[in-house]
Every structure is written in structure tokens, then in C-alpha cells.
Design a protein around this motif. Structure first.
Motif, PDB file in Angstrom:
ATOM      1  N   ALA A 122       0.825  -1.208   0.000  1.00 42.22           N
ATOM      2  CA  ALA A 122       0.000   0.000   0.000  1.00 42.22           C
ATOM      3  C   ALA A 122       0.859   1.258   0.000  1.00 42.22           C
ATOM      4  O   ALA A 122       0.526   2.265  -0.641  1.00 42.22           O
ATOM      5  N   ASP A 123       1.972   1.217   0.695  1.00 36.04           N
ATOM      6  CA  ASP A 123       2.883   2.362   0.697  1.00 36.04           C
ATOM      7  C   ASP A 123       3.439   2.626  -0.705  1.00 36.04           C
ATOM      8  O   ASP A 123       3.644   3.780  -1.098  1.00 36.04           O
ATOM      9  N   LEU A 124       3.675   1.554  -1.468  1.00 39.36           N
ATOM     10  CA  LEU A 124       4.197   1.709  -2.822  1.00 39.36           C
ATOM     11  C   LEU A 124       3.203   2.414  -3.732  1.00 39.36           C
ATOM     12  O   LEU A 124       3.589   3.165  -4.634  1.00 39.36           O
ATOM     13  N   VAL A 125       1.907   2.168  -3.485  1.00 43.17           N
ATOM     14  CA  VAL A 125       0.876   2.799  -4.303  1.00 43.17           C
ATOM     15  C   VAL A 125       0.676   4.255  -3.884  1.00 43.17           C
ATOM     16  O   VAL A 125      -0.061   4.995  -4.516  1.00 43.17           O
ATOM     17  N   ASP A 126       1.357   4.646  -2.806  1.00 44.68           N
ATOM     18  CA  ASP A 126       1.501   6.051  -2.435  1.00 44.68           C
ATOM     19  C   ASP A 126       0.376   6.588  -1.558  1.00 44.68           C
ATOM     20  O   ASP A 126       0.170   7.783  -1.472  1.00 44.68           O
ATOM     21  N   HIS A 127      -0.381   5.719  -0.892  1.00 49.45           N
ATOM     22  CA  HIS A 127      -1.340   6.257   0.072  1.00 49.45           C
ATOM     23  C   HIS A 127      -1.286   5.530   1.410  1.00 49.45           C
ATOM     24  O   HIS A 127      -1.755   6.053   2.409  1.00 49.45           O
ATOM     25  N   GLY A 128      -0.757   4.310   1.414  1.00 49.48           N
ATOM     26  CA  GLY A 128      -0.554   3.603   2.671  1.00 49.48           C
ATOM     27  C   GLY A 128      -1.779   2.947   3.253  1.00 49.48           C
ATOM     28  O   GLY A 128      -1.709   2.348   4.334  1.00 49.48           O
ATOM     29  N   ARG A 129      -2.910   3.008   2.560  1.00 51.13           N
ATOM     30  CA  ARG A 129      -4.125   2.390   3.084  1.00 51.13           C
ATOM     31  C   ARG A 129      -4.441   1.116   2.306  1.00 51.13           C
ATOM     32  O   ARG A 129      -4.301   1.098   1.079  1.00 51.13           O
ATOM     33  N   PHE A 130      -4.877   0.102   3.001  1.00 49.40           N
ATOM     34  CA  PHE A 130      -5.200  -1.164   2.348  1.00 49.40           C
ATOM     35  C   PHE A 130      -6.387  -1.812   3.045  1.00 49.40           C
ATOM     36  O   PHE A 130      -6.735  -1.473   4.192  1.00 49.40           O
ATOM     37  N   VAL A 131      -7.018  -2.736   2.333  1.00 51.03           N
ATOM     38  CA  VAL A 131      -8.070  -3.559   2.912  1.00 51.03           C
ATOM     39  C   VAL A 131      -7.763  -5.006   2.543  1.00 51.03           C
ATOM     40  O   VAL A 131      -7.519  -5.317   1.371  1.00 51.03           O
ATOM     41  N   GLU A 132      -7.708  -5.873   3.537  1.00 53.48           N
ATOM     42  CA  GLU A 132      -7.418  -7.285   3.290  1.00 53.48           C
ATOM     43  C   GLU A 132      -8.700  -8.023   2.932  1.00 53.48           C
ATOM     44  O   GLU A 132      -9.731  -7.866   3.604  1.00 53.48           O
ATOM     45  N   LEU A 133      -8.630  -8.829   1.899  1.00 55.31           N
ATOM     46  CA  LEU A 133      -9.778  -9.573   1.397  1.00 55.31           C
ATOM     47  C   LEU A 133      -9.582 -11.060   1.642  1.00 55.31           C
ATOM     48  O   LEU A 133      -8.446 -11.555   1.597  1.00 55.31           O
ATOM     49  N   PRO A 134     -10.657 -11.804   1.875  1.00 60.12           N
ATOM     50  CA  PRO A 134     -10.524 -13.262   2.028  1.00 60.12           C
ATOM     51  C   PRO A 134      -9.932 -13.880   0.756  1.00 60.12           C
ATOM     52  O   PRO A 134     -10.357 -13.550  -0.362  1.00 60.12           O
ATOM     53  N   VAL A 135      -8.968 -14.758   0.917  1.00 62.89           N
ATOM     54  CA  VAL A 135      -8.302 -15.349  -0.243  1.00 62.89           C
ATOM     55  C   VAL A 135      -9.303 -16.096  -1.124  1.00 62.89           C
ATOM     56  O   VAL A 135      -9.225 -16.038  -2.358  1.00 62.89           O
ATOM     57  N   GLY A 136     -10.251 -16.795  -0.485  1.00 62.38           N
ATOM     58  CA  GLY A 136     -11.247 -17.536  -1.259  1.00 62.38           C
ATOM     59  C   GLY A 136     -12.071 -16.636  -2.156  1.00 62.38           C
ATOM     60  O   GLY A 136     -12.374 -16.991  -3.307  1.00 62.38           O
ATOM     61  N   ALA A 137     -12.424 -15.456  -1.655  1.00 66.61           N
ATOM     62  CA  ALA A 137     -13.216 -14.528  -2.469  1.00 66.61           C
ATOM     63  C   ALA A 137     -12.397 -13.990  -3.629  1.00 66.61           C
ATOM     64  O   ALA A 137     -12.900 -13.867  -4.759  1.00 66.61           O
ATOM     65  N   VAL A 138     -11.147 -13.672  -3.373  1.00 68.22           N
ATOM     66  CA  VAL A 138     -10.278 -13.182  -4.442  1.00 68.22           C
ATOM     67  C   VAL A 138     -10.094 -14.267  -5.499  1.00 68.22           C
ATOM     68  O   VAL A 138     -10.125 -14.007  -6.700  1.00 68.22           O
ATOM     69  N   ARG A 139      -9.915 -15.485  -5.025  1.00 71.29           N
ATOM     70  CA  ARG A 139      -9.707 -16.585  -5.969  1.00 71.29           C
ATOM     71  C   ARG A 139     -10.937 -16.803  -6.844  1.00 71.29           C
ATOM     72  O   ARG A 139     -10.836 -17.034  -8.052  1.00 71.29           O
ATOM     73  N   ALA A 140     -12.119 -16.736  -6.235  1.00 75.20           N
ATOM     74  CA  ALA A 140     -13.348 -16.923  -7.000  1.00 75.20           C
ATOM     75  C   ALA A 140     -13.516 -15.820  -8.038  1.00 75.20           C
ATOM     76  O   ALA A 140     -13.914 -16.073  -9.183  1.00 75.20           O
ATOM     77  N   ALA A 141     -13.192 -14.586  -7.656  1.00 68.09           N
ATOM     78  CA  ALA A 141     -13.305 -13.477  -8.603  1.00 68.09           C
ATOM     79  C   ALA A 141     -12.312 -13.636  -9.749  1.00 68.09           C
ATOM     80  O   ALA A 141     -12.640 -13.389 -10.917  1.00 68.09           O
ATOM     81  N   LEU A 142     -11.098 -14.075  -9.418  1.00 67.43           N
ATOM     82  CA  LEU A 142     -10.097 -14.281 -10.461  1.00 67.43           C
ATOM     83  C   LEU A 142     -10.515 -15.405 -11.397  1.00 67.43           C
ATOM     84  O   LEU A 142     -10.346 -15.321 -12.620  1.00 67.43           O
ATOM     85  N   ALA A 143     -11.084 -16.480 -10.834  1.00 66.78           N
ATOM     86  CA  ALA A 143     -11.537 -17.594 -11.663  1.00 66.78           C
ATOM     87  C   ALA A 143     -12.628 -17.152 -12.627  1.00 66.78           C
ATOM     88  O   ALA A 143     -12.625 -17.522 -13.810  1.00 66.78           O
ATOM     89  N   ALA A 144     -13.556 -16.325 -12.138  1.00 64.11           N
ATOM     90  CA  ALA A 144     -14.633 -15.843 -13.004  1.00 64.11           C
ATOM     91  C   ALA A 144     -14.083 -14.945 -14.097  1.00 64.11           C
ATOM     92  O   ALA A 144     -14.479 -15.052 -15.275  1.00 64.11           O
ATOM     93  N   ALA A 145     -13.169 -14.061 -13.737  1.00 61.76           N
ATOM     94  CA  ALA A 145     -12.581 -13.164 -14.728  1.00 61.76           C
ATOM     95  C   ALA A 145     -11.793 -13.947 -15.771  1.00 61.76           C
ATOM     96  O   ALA A 145     -11.797 -13.616 -16.958  1.00 61.76           O
ATOM     97  N   HIS A 146     -11.114 -14.994 -15.329  1.00 60.29           N
ATOM     98  CA  HIS A 146     -10.344 -15.810 -16.275  1.00 60.29           C
ATOM     99  C   HIS A 146     -11.265 -16.581 -17.212  1.00 60.29           C
ATOM    100  O   HIS A 146     -10.992 -16.687 -18.412  1.00 60.29           O
ATOM    101  N   ARG A 147     -12.355 -17.100 -16.692  1.00 57.28           N
ATOM    102  CA  ARG A 147     -13.285 -17.855 -17.532  1.00 57.28           C
ATOM    103  C   ARG A 147     -13.888 -16.985 -18.632  1.00 57.28           C
ATOM    104  O   ARG A 147     -14.145 -17.450 -19.742  1.00 57.28           O
ATOM    105  N   THR A 148     -14.123 -15.719 -18.334  1.00 55.49           N
ATOM    106  CA  THR A 148     -14.707 -14.820 -19.337  1.00 55.49           C
ATOM    107  C   THR A 148     -13.667 -14.272 -20.301  1.00 55.49           C
ATOM    108  O   THR A 148     -14.016 -13.607 -21.276  1.00 55.49           O
TER     109      THR A 148
END
Length: 554
Positions: free
Chosen positions: A256-282
Motif C-alpha cells: 500500500a505504501d508503494l501505491v503512495d497512500h498507505g491504506r489497504f483492505v485485506e480480502l478473504p483469499v477464497g473470495a479473491v480466488r473466486a473473482a479471479l476464476a470468473a474473470a479468467h473464464r470470461t
């Protein structure tokens, strides 16, 4: 010392060439890649070059024979070639990445090369559940859900067998962390993020908070540092496995510091994986969920052995490397080889040589006698056709990555895409309307046309390449008319007519390529009982000039 580099034009390969040129021990370098670079530009200048297919569309015996001839008199071979895409073609990836490594190793033994240096990866390691730094003794069984990791682990097992069978050959394996540089930004976007990823928006503003999968940690290394590690391995002849990494490990806060604001939100890995799988399928994202699995599970590496035995020290931290990459992604930066080609706005210098010289000279003065509305409509129609043509030729290259015509198709696609961007820029410079809805409809229409079956539903029709080559020939001939029209009217538009004369001349070469592709396809397409486009069908008798060899992104 003579060194051959297999996979010499990608992210790591380009960095290795640069580092080898800086070593006084290295007197000659042979570059091997599927699509040869512009040999007039560094670091490709000063090397000898050859194109050899290590396994994509050539049978093993032919591949080994060609490699053996190339390796004659070589003191060390650096093997970097690794095919990242297409994710969906596991047979092709395995044939190139694992079997291709076997072919290179066989040729090294047959040619009597005393030293083989191979690109492994952090991805070869088995999962780790802690943040402790692990050395090279950590098991290298891979991450089961990642095809890249599985193949890297299989490559390691193959190298174990090779070392046991050939104790007379010095074998060195380098296992780099994630490897980035500014010149690889556009390549990384194409392979993992896709053209739809809004990375250029990084120039315009900042996210309120950076979304990060919970527990993610990133260990990155600069490509230049990796290149120096390979050159050091060649020079020191140190055997065994070596982790190549920096000491700093980046978690959510550091990212987050690299993106220059220092704020982040942690997401459940399973949710990120499901979103990535859907994006990849399309098809929106090229990377499949296995890449996330690998990133979340690989161990933190200890790179002290390379420091001790190579006297190697990274000159960039992981944070500096990622900061450079983010800036380069936002700008669409790239390099001078086809794999490293920059994004559309930056690629004209390499894709279309002459026309780039008229850039940034202000808006040309269009003569009063020119009907701006008609001219705008005419050029917009050509841009619409160019958009469909780019989609078609890039699809052709992607679909036939396992055939001998791939290298020519891929290079042609790069040239045609660069010309399309030149036309778009000319329209913009002349202050004419681009009518983007027409280009969007053309893009969508070409994508929809891919749904036709040509007599097959679940497999590639051998007839498709014949038809697509014919359609592309017609499109290229039509494009010549556009360049001729601009050449004739260039003085009225305040443009350089020589630019368009050069582009008209390029059409003959493009048609020659498409004629060769059509000849290859029509000879095979209509024969029963013949698998037209497999390695078995295209092995013996393949013209080496048409050969392909994966560019390195190890």
C-alpha cells in the motif's frame, strides 16, 4: 568463453544478454529465440542469432539435432525458455516447458557442452506455512493447483535425472523470485493482467485503499539483478541450486505504501480466488487462479548462498523493483523485442520504424480544399477495418502457437497492430473524429465471428486457418489503398508522403507471409485422417526459418 542463451529475448533473457556483455570472460554470445529481435539494438546487437523450435511444433529428434548443431563449441548454455500462455493448452505448455528442457539437456550432452545453467523458479518449491526464509534444501514439489509451479517442479525432477546420468556436465539451477523491470511492464500486463486492466489509471489518481488478499507477501527481484546472477553463474561455474532474491519481503502495508497512500483492505483469499476464476473464464484476465495459489503459498527464500558463491548482491530492493514496475505499467513501457513490445501508445518506435519521426510536431495544417468530414469518415472506416484485422491476426497467432507458422504470424500481428495505432494517431493529430463506436462494433463483431464452428464444435477446425489467411490477405490489400490515398494527399494534410510510401511497400512482405501461411494450411486442411497442426505433423521437414522457440519469462 562462448555462451548460448535459449530464450534470449524475453524479460530475463534480455537482462542476461546485458549482463553477459559486461563480463570480460564472455567473448561470444549466441541468442536463440522463436521470434528474432532487431539485431541493431542493444543488448541484441553483438550476438549471433538463430531460431530453433525446442518443442512447440517440432518432434524431439529434430529439436535435439538443431540444438546440438547450435551448441557446437559452446562453453556454457543458459536455458531460459518458458511458455507462459496459453493457460488453456496444458499439452503445449508441458511440451515446451518440460519436454523442451529435456531437449536442451540432451543437446548439451550430445554437443559436449561442459556447463548447463537452467532457469528454475521460486514456483518450484513446495508450500510453506511460515514467514521464515528457506534455503535451497526446501522441497521442490511445486504447488499442485498452479500449472506453472507443477511444470517447474517437473523440470527440477528432470534435471535431477540429468545430473545423475551426466556427472561430467556441470549443472547450475537458479531459482529467482518474481522478476520485474520497467521494460517488461507491457509483457507482464499481457500475460497476467490483460488489456482490460486499467493500469494506466495509476497516472490519473489513487485508489482509496489497496485491496490485498489476506496473508499475501511478495518477494521480488529486479531483472537486471537476475541477469547478473546468471552471468555470475556462468563465470564462476558454481554447481547446484541458488535462490536469487532480495531480503525485503513486502506485505500489505508495504504494498500500500508503494501505491503512495498507505491504506489497504485485506480480502478473504477464497473470495479473491473466486473473482479471479470468473474473470479468467470470461477471458477478461489471462492469469488463472493457480497463479494466486502459487503467490500465496511459495516460501520466502534465503538468498545467502548466491551471495557467498557468486559474490552477487542485488542492486535493487523488492520495493524499488515494484515501484519501477508500477510506474512502467502506468506508462505502457516495453522493450525492443517482440515479447517486450510496449503498449500501443509506446510501440510505434519499434513496430513501424519510419512513421514515428513525424510525432509530436503539433497539429498539421489541413488545406482548405480538403473536405474534413469526408476525410474523417474515410480514415475512420480504415481504422474500423484495422481494428478487426488486428483482432483476427492476433487470434490467428495465438491459436496456432503450436505450429511452424507461429513465428511469422506473431511478428506480422505486431507489425499490423503498430500500423493501426499509427493510423489512430494520425486521425487524432489531424483533429478528425475517431468514431470509436465503429471500432467497438468491429471489435465485437470479430469476437462474435470466432464462435462459428467450421464443422467442429469442441476442437480447432483445420479449415479455419485457410479461411482466416484468405480474409487477412484481402484486408492487407485494402490497407495498401489507404496508405496510397494518404501518400497522394499528404501535402494537403501537412504530412510526410514518404511515411506512407514505406508503409505501402511493407504490404508486399506482409502478403508474402500470409501466402506462406495459406500454403501451409491449404495443404493440410482437407485431408482425412491427418492431424493438421500438431507437433507430430509438423516435425520433420520444418523449415528452420519458420521455427519457434519460447521467449524466456522464467
Amino acid at each position: 568463453m562462448r555462451v548460448a542463451v535459449v530464450g534470449a529475448t524475453g524479460n530475463v533473457g534480455t537482462a542476461v544478454l546485458t549482463a553477459l556483455h559486461e563480463r570480460p570472460e564472455v567473448t561470444d554470445v549466441l541468442g536463440i529465440a522463436r521470434r528474432l529481435p532487431d539485431e541493431s539494438r542493444p543488448p541484441y546487437s553483438g550476438c549471433a542469432w538463430t531460431s530453433i523450435d525446442i518443442g512447440a511444433a517440432t518432434d524431439p529428434d529434430t529439436a535435439v539435432a538443431q540444438l546440438t548443431r547450435a551448441f557446437a563449441g559452446v562453453d556454457a548454455v543458459v536455458h531460459l525458455a518458458w511458455l507462459i500462455q496459453p493457460n488453456s493448452d496444458r499439452a503445449l505448455l508441458r511440451r515446451v516447458n518440460v519436454a523442451g528442457t529435456a531437449h536442451v539437456a540432451r543437446a548439451v550432452a550430445a554437443a559436449g557442452v561442459p556447463h548447463l545453467v537452467v532457469a528454475s523458479s521460486v514456483g518450484a518449491y513446495s508450500p510453506a506455512q511460515d514467514d521464515r526464509a528457506h534455503d535451497e534444501t526446501w522441497p521442490h514439489g511445486g504447488i499442485p493447483s498452479s500449472h506453472y509451479s507443477v511444470d517447474k517442479a517437473a523440470q527440477e525432477r528432470l534435471l535431477d535425472e540429468f545430473a545423475a546420468d551426466h556427472p561430467e556436465i556441470l549443472l547450475t539451477r537458479l531459482r529467482p523470485a518474481l522478476t520485474f523491470q520497467a521494460a517488461a511492464a507491457s509483457e507482464i500486463q499481457r500475460y497476467f493482467l490483460g488489456d482490460l486492466a486499467p493500469v494506466q489509471a495509476l497516472r490519473a489518481g489513487r485508489l482509496p485503499a489497496l485491496p490485498v488478499p489476506k496473508g499475501l507477501r511478495v518477494q521480488a527481484v529486479h531483472s537486471a539483478d537476475v541477469g547478473r546472477a546468471y552471468a555470475a553463474a556462468v563465470a564462476t561455474r558454481a554447481p547446484g541450486a541458488f535462490n536469487i532474491c532480495t531480503d525485503d519481503v513486502l506485505g500489505a502495508q508495504e504494498l500500500a505504501d508503494l501505491v503512495d497512500h498507505g491504506r489497504f483492505v485485506e480480502l478473504p483469499v477464497g473470495a479473491v480466488r473466486a473473482a479471479l476464476a470468473a474473470a479468467h473464464r470470461t477471458g477478461a484476465v489471462p492469469a488463472d487462479p493457480g497463479w494466486l495459489d502459487m503467490g500465496m503459498q511459495v516460501p520466502v527464500m534465503d538468498g545467502s548462498r548466491a551471495r557467498r558463491e557468486f559474490a552477487w548482491e542485488p542492486q535493487h530492493t523488492a520495493a524499488e523493483t515494484l515501484r519501477e514496475l508500477l510506474a512502467a505499467l502506468s506508462e505502457g513501457q516495453g522493450g525492443d523485442s517482440v515479447p517486450l513490445r510496449p503498449s500501443d501508445e509506446r510501440r510505434l518506435r519499434t513496430a513501424v520504424g519510419g512513421p514515428d519521426r513525424d510525432r509530436d510536431e503539433g497539429t498539421p495544417a489541413i488545406a482548405a480544399v480538403v473536405d474534413r468530414d469526408l476525410l474523417g469518415l474515410y480514415l475512420s472506416d480504415h481504422l474500423t477495418g484495422a481494428t478487426a484485422g488486428v483482432e483476427r491476426i492476433e487470434r490467428m497467432a495465438e491459436a496456432y502457437a503450436d505450429s511452424p507458422v507461429f513465428a511469422r504470424l506473431s511478428s506480422l500481428a505486431e507489425e499490423i497492430r503498430g500500423e493501426r495505432e499509427l493510423l489512430r494517431r494520425i486521425i487524432r493529430r489531424l483533429g478528425l473524429k475517431q468514431l470509436p463506436h465503429r471500432q467497438a462494433l468491429s471489435w465485437a463483431g470479430e469476437r462474435a465471428a470466432r464462435l462459428k464452428t467450421n464443422g467442429t464444435l469442441f476442437s480447432r477446425s483445420p479449415m479455419t486457418l485457410v479461411l482466416e489467411a484468405e480474409l487477412m490477405r484481402s484486408a492487407v490489400v485494402g490497407k495498401r489503398g489507404g496508405w496510397q490515398t494518404l501518400e497522394t494527399n499528404a501535402d494537403l494534410l501537412g504530412l510526410d508522403p514518404h511515411v506512407f510510401a514505406e508503409l505501402s511497400e511493407k504490404v508486399d512482405g506482409q502478403l508474402t507471409v500470409l501466402d506462406a501461411v495459406h500454403a501451409y494450411a491449404r495443404e493440410r486442411a482437407f485431408r482425412t485422417g491427418r492431424d493438421s497442426f500438431t507437433a507430430a505433423a509438423t516435425g520433420h521437414g520444418t523449415d528452420p526459418a519458420d521455427s519457434t522457440d519460447p521467449d524466456g519469462l522464467a
